[in-house]
Design a protein around this motif. Structure first.
Motif, PDB file in Angstrom:
ATOM      1  N   ASN A 286       0.833  -1.210   0.000  1.00  0.00           N
ATOM      2  CA  ASN A 286       0.000   0.000   0.000  1.00  0.00           C
ATOM      3  C   ASN A 286       0.865   1.256   0.000  1.00  0.00           C
ATOM      4  O   ASN A 286       0.572   2.235  -0.691  1.00  0.00           O
ATOM      5  CB  ASN A 286      -0.945  -0.002   1.201  1.00  0.00           C
ATOM      6  CG  ASN A 286      -1.993  -1.093   1.105  1.00  0.00           C
ATOM      7  OD1 ASN A 286      -2.272  -1.596   0.028  1.00  0.00           O
ATOM      8  ND2 ASN A 286      -2.566  -1.467   2.244  1.00  0.00           N
ATOM      9  N   VAL A 287       1.948   1.232   0.792  1.00  0.00           N
ATOM     10  CA  VAL A 287       2.847   2.383   0.849  1.00  0.00           C
ATOM     11  C   VAL A 287       3.521   2.605  -0.500  1.00  0.00           C
ATOM     12  O   VAL A 287       3.652   3.746  -0.974  1.00  0.00           O
ATOM     13  CB  VAL A 287       3.901   2.188   1.972  1.00  0.00           C
ATOM     14  CG1 VAL A 287       5.008   3.203   1.871  1.00  0.00           C
ATOM     15  CG2 VAL A 287       3.228   2.264   3.335  1.00  0.00           C
ATOM     16  N   ILE A 288       3.950   1.526  -1.148  1.00  0.00           N
ATOM     17  CA  ILE A 288       4.608   1.656  -2.459  1.00  0.00           C
ATOM     18  C   ILE A 288       3.630   2.235  -3.476  1.00  0.00           C
ATOM     19  O   ILE A 288       3.994   3.106  -4.282  1.00  0.00           O
ATOM     20  CB  ILE A 288       5.158   0.290  -2.915  1.00  0.00           C
ATOM     21  CG1 ILE A 288       6.338  -0.115  -2.032  1.00  0.00           C
ATOM     22  CG2 ILE A 288       5.546   0.315  -4.379  1.00  0.00           C
ATOM     23  CD1 ILE A 288       6.824  -1.534  -2.256  1.00  0.00           C
ATOM     24  N   LYS A 289       2.385   1.789  -3.434  1.00  0.00           N
ATOM     25  CA  LYS A 289       1.380   2.320  -4.354  1.00  0.00           C
ATOM     26  C   LYS A 289       1.152   3.803  -4.093  1.00  0.00           C
ATOM     27  O   LYS A 289       1.082   4.611  -5.029  1.00  0.00           O
ATOM     28  CB  LYS A 289       0.073   1.535  -4.202  1.00  0.00           C
ATOM     29  CG  LYS A 289      -0.996   1.954  -5.180  1.00  0.00           C
ATOM     30  CD  LYS A 289      -2.257   1.133  -5.026  1.00  0.00           C
ATOM     31  CE  LYS A 289      -3.311   1.624  -6.004  1.00  0.00           C
ATOM     32  NZ  LYS A 289      -4.577   0.947  -5.806  1.00  0.00           N
ATOM     33  N   ALA A 290       1.054   4.178  -2.797  1.00  0.00           N
ATOM     34  CA  ALA A 290       0.854   5.588  -2.453  1.00  0.00           C
ATOM     35  C   ALA A 290       2.063   6.415  -2.886  1.00  0.00           C
ATOM     36  O   ALA A 290       1.914   7.544  -3.371  1.00  0.00           O
ATOM     37  CB  ALA A 290       0.622   5.729  -0.950  1.00  0.00           C
TER      38      ALA A 290
END
Length: 180
Positions: A57-61
């Motif tokens: 999720n952090v990488i996508k954000a």
């Protein structure tokens, strides 16, 4: 060691029974330890899966923010180029008219007169301080000479001393040359 009940029944080996009971007890304890370890491993696995999901999720954000920042940079470059072009156009198309009025010249003359007066007073203060320092220096020199501290030669005696030292050095060199 064996215990006999009778002649008909075979003997029971107590040592073997104790060993087998002890071994089964150890096996049971190790099974419990392994079960505990399996529970801990499952919990760790679940935690790692949650962390992995959070990282995804952090990488996508982060990717979304990167795209937004690139768009902001492009738009800021366009804004800066537009402002620079507007400034250049304004500089080319603007004509400045400069006029000097006699009132302005009078104000300038007044400012120059004030500056000259200020410099004169500063120069007079400086000269008076230098004169005071020179007077103090002369007074100190007179005091030193009155007490006969230091040494002072007139021009005549300095010439006599110089000639004497020159003749003495030349004589000493000649004597050393003749001796050797």
């Amino acid at each position: 060691m064996g215990i006999r009940k009778s002649n008909i029944t075979p003997s029971i080996n107590v040592d073997d029974m104790l060993k087998s009971a002890e071994i089964s007890h150890e096996i049971e304890a190790e099974k419990q330890d392994v079960d505990k370890l399996l529970v801990e491993i499952r919990e760790a696995k679940e935690t790692l899966l949650k962390i992995q999901q959070d990282l995804q999720n952090v990488i996508k954000a982060e990717d979304d923010v990167t795209v937004a920042l690139k768009a902001a940079i492009d738009s800021s470059d366009n804004i800066i180029n537009g402002i620079c072009n507007a400034i250049v156009k304004a500089e080319r198309n603007t004509q400045f008219k400069a006029t000097i009025k006699s009132e302005h010249l009078a104000q300038l003359q007044q400012l120059l007169d004030k500056a000259i007066e200020t410099w004169k007073t500063m120069l007079e203060n400086h000269c008076s301080k230098q004169a005071k320092m020179l007077t103090e220096h002369e007074f100190n020199m007179r005091k030193i000479l009155r007490r006969n501290e230091g040494i002072w030669f007139s021009d005549f005696w300095m010439k006599v001393l110089g000639i004497f030292l020159f003749v003495y050095t030349v004589t000493l060199v000649l004597v050393a040359y003749c001796v050797t």
